[in-house]
Design an enzyme around this catalytic site. Structure first.
Site: not given
Length: 649
Positions: A164, A297
């Site tokens: 991120g 994920r």
């Protein structure tokens, strides 16, 4: 199928998981911190458990509290969402040890592919090209600096755990390395609980392309095509789309095949994303490409893959975690059309993407947006806090062509109503209207190169006067007799008032004149001549208790009645006061009283919404006092450091 799951996350991803779980008849448990007591994900879940104070290190990152909540509520499994503990192998192992199903890969698989360094070793063994760099266990600053010098600048420092854009820093020269390393490690530790980093050579003009993979516990692994995530600011994705514009069939086959091989090599189970960089911006058959990492994920941008395939990837996760085989074989997975996702963030692009906090006065899609997918966990009346990521929503459009999807998104962003905290809607629209983006000519440096144009405001005097006029006009339904009017009417005199107001935080004075028979005044800045052109009408106006928000195609003008507080006065030394730009935590103080500083020297770092804000000296001088300490929570505007003139010898 599982009967009850706990979602170890918050925000829009928690709500999105709950939506699919409810459709499948699976009960849900939310966890929440102090800041999230009234959050939408708490209200949406079947049950909710409080797990600690607002900072994520004391709540959402506490493995013991999350597992205790699952056991106390009888949940069979834990879905980690993304962020927080989603890529924490110790968490996956702890779930298993507690007799809980972790909805994701095993801790062993996560260690092999989730850590950037370990994943590169798997990729090399599989013959997949990787970016040159250093990913060793020795994390001493001196060795990391030597490795960066060996690789050659520019280099990228990356947090080994998580993604991120957190814990990532671009380093252009050796002189910048020490400060960038310290900042990256501090942010990585705060975001992921792990300060370890790796160093990579910067690939020139890269396209960032990722492949969605899925595996089950029966040995099946498939890919669900690719996404393009090249539009990034500060190494964080802003707009994602699927499929990647200009992707050649040959390169798609190579990349997707490599992604499946990597997942199969470690017996991967669940959703994962294999990320690549393609050099020089082209996705042709012979383009150079490199594996960079795997996210073990579900990704923020998974809705664009769902849009082009018609699949529900959360449903796939729940079915795989329940022991079922993958719902489809590779040959049965097809894609149709094009999808685009934008990340709507509470931030001010014109001020260096400074996060924006506060109460949301209004939040609504336009009536014409019935085909737009909205993923959010905020509502009008909610408060954006400084403790978590600045993303408040995702918007997804799907069309038969890329142009169709882009046009639909631009139309929505023009009419979107978000009042209160500033958001990046106008920036996103400018990006989608950028000439190179429209034709798919992109790389990860595009935003940085054209930042000034992309963040240029279209708010001028016309928009300000329009907003002020609407604040001073009587409310709809108010009495129309002259005794009820608030226009300063005087017998035999022009209907004019001099009005002090605060516009976007700046104190200003206006002259408002009410022509006979009109309720909305003509407004000019006090002392200025009347405007020669008609004021631009706002796309929406939202009234607040002490003022008004006027929206102009995604940009906001905030007009408020002034308040007077002695604490706001700087005693004539405003230029000497270094204040917190936002509510947050003081991560570092670099100076002490009596230190001599030069213009541009770092004074302090304030951390908010998982981002660091470095505060520098505006001029040469001497530190008169330090009013804050490291680790202290401060409000926006709080005095941190004060300067005085350097004594003359």
């Amino acid at each position: 199928m599982l009967k009850k799951i706990l979602i170890a996350n918050r925000g829009e991803i928690a709500c999105r998981i709950m939506r699919t779980a409810r459709r499948l008849g699976v009960a849900t448990v939310a966890v929440y911190s102090d800041a999230d007591r009234e959050a939408l994900h708490v209200a949406t879940a079947d049950e909710a458990v409080h797990i600690g104070p607002s900072p994520s290190t004391e709540s959402y990152l506490r493995i013991d509290r999350v597992i205790a909540a699952a056991r106390a509520t009888g949940a069979e499994a834990i879905h980690p969402g993304y962020g927080f503990l989603a890529e924490n192998a110790d968490f996956a192992d702890a779930c298993k040890a507690a007799g809980l199903v972790f909805i994701g890969p095993s801790g062993a698989s996560m260690r092999q592919l989730g850590g950037k360094a370990a994943a590169k070793a798997v990729a090399r063994a599989a013959g997949v090209p990787v970016v040159p760099g250093y990913d060793g266990a020795d994390q001493t600053p001196a060795l990391l600096r030597r490795e960066a010098d060996r690789i050659g600048y520019p280099v990228m420092i990356k947090a080994v755990a998580g993604g991120g854009g957190r814990g990532m820093r671009l380093v252009e020269s050796g002189e910048q390395f020490a400060a960038a390393l310290e900042s990256a490690q501090r942010e990585a530790l705060s975001s992921f609980g792990d300060a370890a980093v790796l160093i990579e050579k910067v690939v020139q003009q890269p396209r960032h392309v990722e492949v969605q993979v899925f595996g089950d516990r029966h040995g099946n692994v498939v890919h669900i095509f690719e996404r393009d995530c090249s539009l990034q600011r500060r190494n964080q994705k802003v707009i994602e789309e699927a499929p990647a514009p200009g992707m050649s069939a040959a390169l798609r086959e190579k990349m997707c095949g490599a992604a499946v091989s990597l997942a199969r090599a470690v017996g991967y189970e669940g959703a994962g994303t294999v990320e690549f960089l393609v050099e020089d911006g082209s996705l042709g058959p012979e383009a150079p490409w490199y594996f960079i990492e795997m996210n073990t994920r579900l990704q923020v941008e998974h809705p664009v893959t769902e849009a082009i395939t018609g699949l529900d990837l959360v449903e796939w996760q729940l079915r795989v975690a329940s022991g079922e085989p993958l719902p489809l074989e590779q040959g049965a997975i097809t894609m149709h059309g094009h999808a685009i996702e934008v990340r709507l963030c509470a931030e001010d692009p014109a001020q260096g993407f400074l996060p924006s906090i506060g109460r949301i006065a209004a939040f609504a899609l336009p009536d014409s947006a019935e085909d737009v997918r909205l993923e959010t966990a905020v509502r009008a009346g909610d408060v954006i806090s400084p403790f978590y990521d600045s993303m408040i929503a995702k918007l997804i459009t799907h069309g038969a062509t890329r142009d169709e999807a882009a046009d639909a998104m631009v139309a929505v962003l023009k009419q979107l109503v978000v009042a209160g905290p500033r958001v990046n809607a106008a920036f996103l629209r400018a990006l989608l209207e950028h000439a190179d983006v429209r034709v798919g000519r992109m790389d990860t440096g595009l935003i940085g190169r054209d930042l000034a144009a992309l963040t240029r405001t279209h708010i001028g005097n016309s928009e300000v006067m329009s907003a002020v006029a609407r604040l001073l006009a009587p409310a709809e339904g108010a009495a129309s007799d002259p005794w009820s009017a608030g226009d300063g009417f005087q017998l035999g005199a022009p209907r004019t008032l001099t009005v002090p107001l605060v516009v976007n935080g700046e104190a200003r004075t206006f002259a408002a004149t009410w022509p006979r028979g009109e309720t909305t005044p003509h407004v000019v800045a006090a002392g200025a001549a009347a405007a020669g052109s008609e004021a631009r009408a706002p796309t929406a106006c939202v009234t607040a208790h002490d003022g008004l928000y006027a929206l102009f195609e995604g940009e906001q003008v905030e007009v408020r009645w002034p308040t007077y507080d002695a604490d706001d006065v700087d005693n004539g030394h405003a230029g000497d006061a270094v204040r917190a730009p936002i509510n947050g935590k003081v991560a570092r103080i670099f100076v002490k009283a009596g230190d001599t500083v030069a213009k541009g020297d770092r004074l302090a770092v304030v951390e908010a919404m998982k981002m660091e804000h470095v505060l520098a000296a505006a001029r040469d001088g001497v530190v008169a006092s330090v009013a804050a300490s490291e680790g202290q929570q401060v409000n926006q505007g709080a005095l941190l450091v004060s300067l005085e003139e350097e004594a003359q010898s």
